[in-house]
Design an enzyme around this catalytic site. Sequence first.
Site, PDB file in Angstrom:
ATOM      1  N   HIS A 454       0.988  -1.151   0.013  1.00 11.40           N
ATOM      2  CA  HIS A 454      -0.107   0.219  -0.026  1.00 11.40           C
ATOM      3  C   HIS A 454       0.919   1.304  -0.070  1.00 11.40           C
ATOM      4  CE1 HIS A 454      -3.786  -2.401   0.994  1.00 11.40           C
ATOM      5  NE2 HIS A 454      -2.902  -2.961   1.554  1.00 11.40           N
ATOM      6  N   ASP A 496       0.758  -5.981   4.987  1.00 13.89           N
ATOM      7  CA  ASP A 496      -0.083  -7.202   4.615  1.00 13.89           C
ATOM      8  C   ASP A 496      -0.065  -6.807   2.852  1.00 13.89           C
ATOM      9  OD1 ASP A 496      -1.615  -5.187   4.806  1.00 13.89           O
ATOM     10  OD2 ASP A 496      -3.482  -6.388   4.944  1.00 13.89           O
ATOM     11  N   GLU A 497      -0.646  -7.807   2.308  1.00 11.59           N
ATOM     12  CA  GLU A 497      -1.239  -7.593   0.762  1.00 11.59           C
ATOM     13  C   GLU A 497      -0.004  -7.151  -0.036  1.00 11.59           C
ATOM     14  OE1 GLU A 497      -5.866  -6.863   0.825  1.00 11.59           O
ATOM     15  OE2 GLU A 497      -4.771  -4.909   1.104  1.00 11.59           O
ATOM     16  N   VAL A 498       1.168  -7.794  -0.032  1.00 10.59           N
ATOM     17  CA  VAL A 498       2.145  -7.319  -0.862  1.00 10.59           C
ATOM     18  C   VAL A 498       3.375  -8.565  -0.864  1.00 10.59           C
ATOM     19  CG1 VAL A 498       3.594  -6.660   1.354  1.00 10.59           C
ATOM     20  CG2 VAL A 498       4.082  -5.549  -0.881  1.00 10.59           C
ATOM     21  N   TRP A 538      -7.354 -10.045  10.126  1.00 10.54           N
ATOM     22  CA  TRP A 538      -8.418  -9.442   9.129  1.00 10.54           C
ATOM     23  C   TRP A 538      -8.696 -10.421   8.037  1.00 10.54           C
ATOM     24  CZ3 TRP A 538      -7.362  -9.533   3.763  1.00 10.54           C
ATOM     25  CH2 TRP A 538      -6.283  -9.986   3.291  1.00 10.54           C
TER      26      TRP A 538
END
Length: 853
Positions: A454, A496-498, A538
């Site tokens: 992000h 996260d998300e990487v 999450w």
Amino acid sequence: MAGKRGFFTFCCLLVFRLMTVAQVQLPVYPDSLFSTYYQQRVSHFKTLPKTTDDIIFLGNSITDGAEWSELFGDSRIKNRGISGDISAGVIARLPEIAGRRPAKVFLLIGVNDLSRNTSPDSVVKNIGLISNYLHEQTPATQVYVQSILPVNKIYNKFGIHTNKSARIIEVNQRLESAADKNHYTYINIHDAFRGKDGLLRPELTNDGLHLKGEGYLVWKHLLYPYVFDLGSKPSLLPLPQSLKWLPGFFPFYKCNSVIADKELANEANIIQQLLKLNGASAIGHDSIGNKLYIELKLTKLKVPRLADEAYHLQVSENCVKIIANTAHGIFNGIQTLIQLLRDNVILDACDITDWPAFAWRGYMVDVGRNYQSVEQLKQQINMMALYKLNTFHFHVTEDIAWRLAIKQYPELTLPKNMTRDKGRFYSVDEVKELQRFCRERHIEFIPEIDMPGHSAAFKRAFHCDMQSDTGMRILKNIIREVCETYKPAYLHIGGDEVKISNAGFLPEICRTVEQYGVKTIGWSPGGNVPQNTIRQLWMKEGPVDKKTKYIDSRHMYLNHMDPLESVTTLFYRMIGDVSAGNNNVSGGEICLWNDRAVNREEDLLTMNPVYPAMLAFAERSWRGGGRPGWTANIISADTSALNSFKEFENRLLDQKEQSFKGLPFPYYRQCNLVWRFYGPYNNGGDREAKFKPETDAFLKDSASFVATGGTLILRHWWYPLVNGLIVHPKENSTWYASAKIWCDTEGYKNFWIGFNNLSRSYATDTPDPGTWDSKGSALWVNGNMIKPPLFKFAGSKGNLESPLIDEGYEYRQPARIYLNRGWNNILVKLPVAGFTGKDSNNPVKWMFTFLPF
């Protein structure tokens, strides 16, 4: 014969019409029966604007003597008291009252009748006549009949009134017994005005019959819940762990003394401001003699858990005492005190001992994607404090924009490096102000710098990846500045998300943060953070490592939730799969991720159920408990679960009325709406196929099941993780739902109607013109099909940069539907083809919302 039958039918219809139109006949009285003042007032009332839905106070001089709209702070309240009036006088002017179609009528009459030696029986019959006439002429009007007040001979005035104590008691007893039969709610105000001798308390009157100012304040306190449709006692939220209501009350309006330990200056100031708002001028700091006082004291308080936030609050007729182990506990007690003081006049006597089930009760705001002003953030923090949430998570960096000012790197917040809300960011002074604002409310302020994912805004500013050597060097400087400038207890590092290309990145970042004495938090599932980093859950992953602390945010993203569903799912939720916090589970956090752009910052609170969800989460995170698994619908099969939700919903709506006037609060009562479901019918892929519930107006088949609520989810888009109403949902099937709604008066009513509550984080398409959704859903009221709304951008493809306008029922104009007087029949058709959306932005939500308000 045919003619005779027609004539006979006509006569029957005429008689029936006369019976239904003129059930209650009012007597006609000569004008000479009433005083000149009475006639002056009546003529004045007739010339006033003919407004509807008012709250009318109806009675004699005791009612006439108050400035009711000012007392209650509500312009809807109209005074229709006439000094010297009797029950016959009210009857004579009743048509004018009924013609206004008021929402409520509060009637106090009878003491003047008794002074004329009218019998108690006649007084009660006249009051019954008044109520029955209003019920017939304006059935939606709620009628409240108040007991006659006590009287007192002490002042030697109004002797023919003040010698009627026995008859007053007789009338009151009869009024209470006759309430149901005569369609009114009886309110006993007599006992609160009565002293130990049974007579009107001398301090509330100066003539033994009429009230002084303090008397009207007591009266306000007694009527307050009826005027505003609240519970008889303050609806505390979260509900204290131990609550006992006691007889009597504390007259807050007379108090002007605060006693507090010197360590509690901040908390004492809150009490002082409350007293000043209620008219106290000079605030004292003693309890000499009979002086009323409020005391705040630090002492040893034993509770089962989390003693730092626990408190004991005691309200008696002479004082209010809050004791706790810490200033935070005192502050929590004050928030309960504020809720007790709902009418700003009087506190009901009570004894409360309270403590939280979870230490971490948080709310996260993503201001990276959509900037929010400091003022709007403070509004939300204020509400957090009132409902005892204690952690404010400030997600301030994103792909879209980096919104945290860094003195060493001003390029981060340049407009050219932002793709939305360009140039909007938070200065050092603004962040420190938010910190101070939180600190005064005992809320932990936790900034989040999301790394290494992000982080497109970072890359635009420095033309390098965070995981590169250059990126890490810059980040270490940023971390040093943030930690030294704000000295936070925690720094959330995202993670996260990487794709992690540098295995040493997150461990090194965490070590850098911790060298400043700051604890780290990271999202989980996420990257390879050290074991001592707190994990914020999450996704599906649950607590597995006994040496790690967790914060639960699974299925707590408000941007994905239907407003009605949000309250239901959070109310039933078992945080972290445990009934109370432990060494692994610190608590939970609701999150506001509004990926989609908005036109105005207020839309973030209108399109997402921030405040109703916040209150449901506050209840569960403070009280603990809940049910295993994730629940999307009201549990109606379990009577205990249904009743507990109803009780909570009452308190939730009381808080909405009390604390959220003028603020977005997308929630209305839903637990009284009961649905019968029929199905499944195999539609063979034809979503327009018709089945028996749609073609048989007198369907007598047994329902497959019954459900309760305003939003009903047949199959959740996260099935089977989140269960809907259908245990084993099948593709190419159609279900029907039917309900009945009672309406006191015919006319157009407001409804929330929807079939696909759009997530504010997906680029979901708008339904095609002339449709409710892409599944073929339909709705009938009394056999008439209800047309879908005229969406402004019907049929348009979803785009995260195109703000939502009217796609959700909660932020478009409500549907207006004509209802008949009596029962109205609702039928909803719910076909579905497949459960796989055309892409990730268009998941299949098999659900509907139908709710009158």
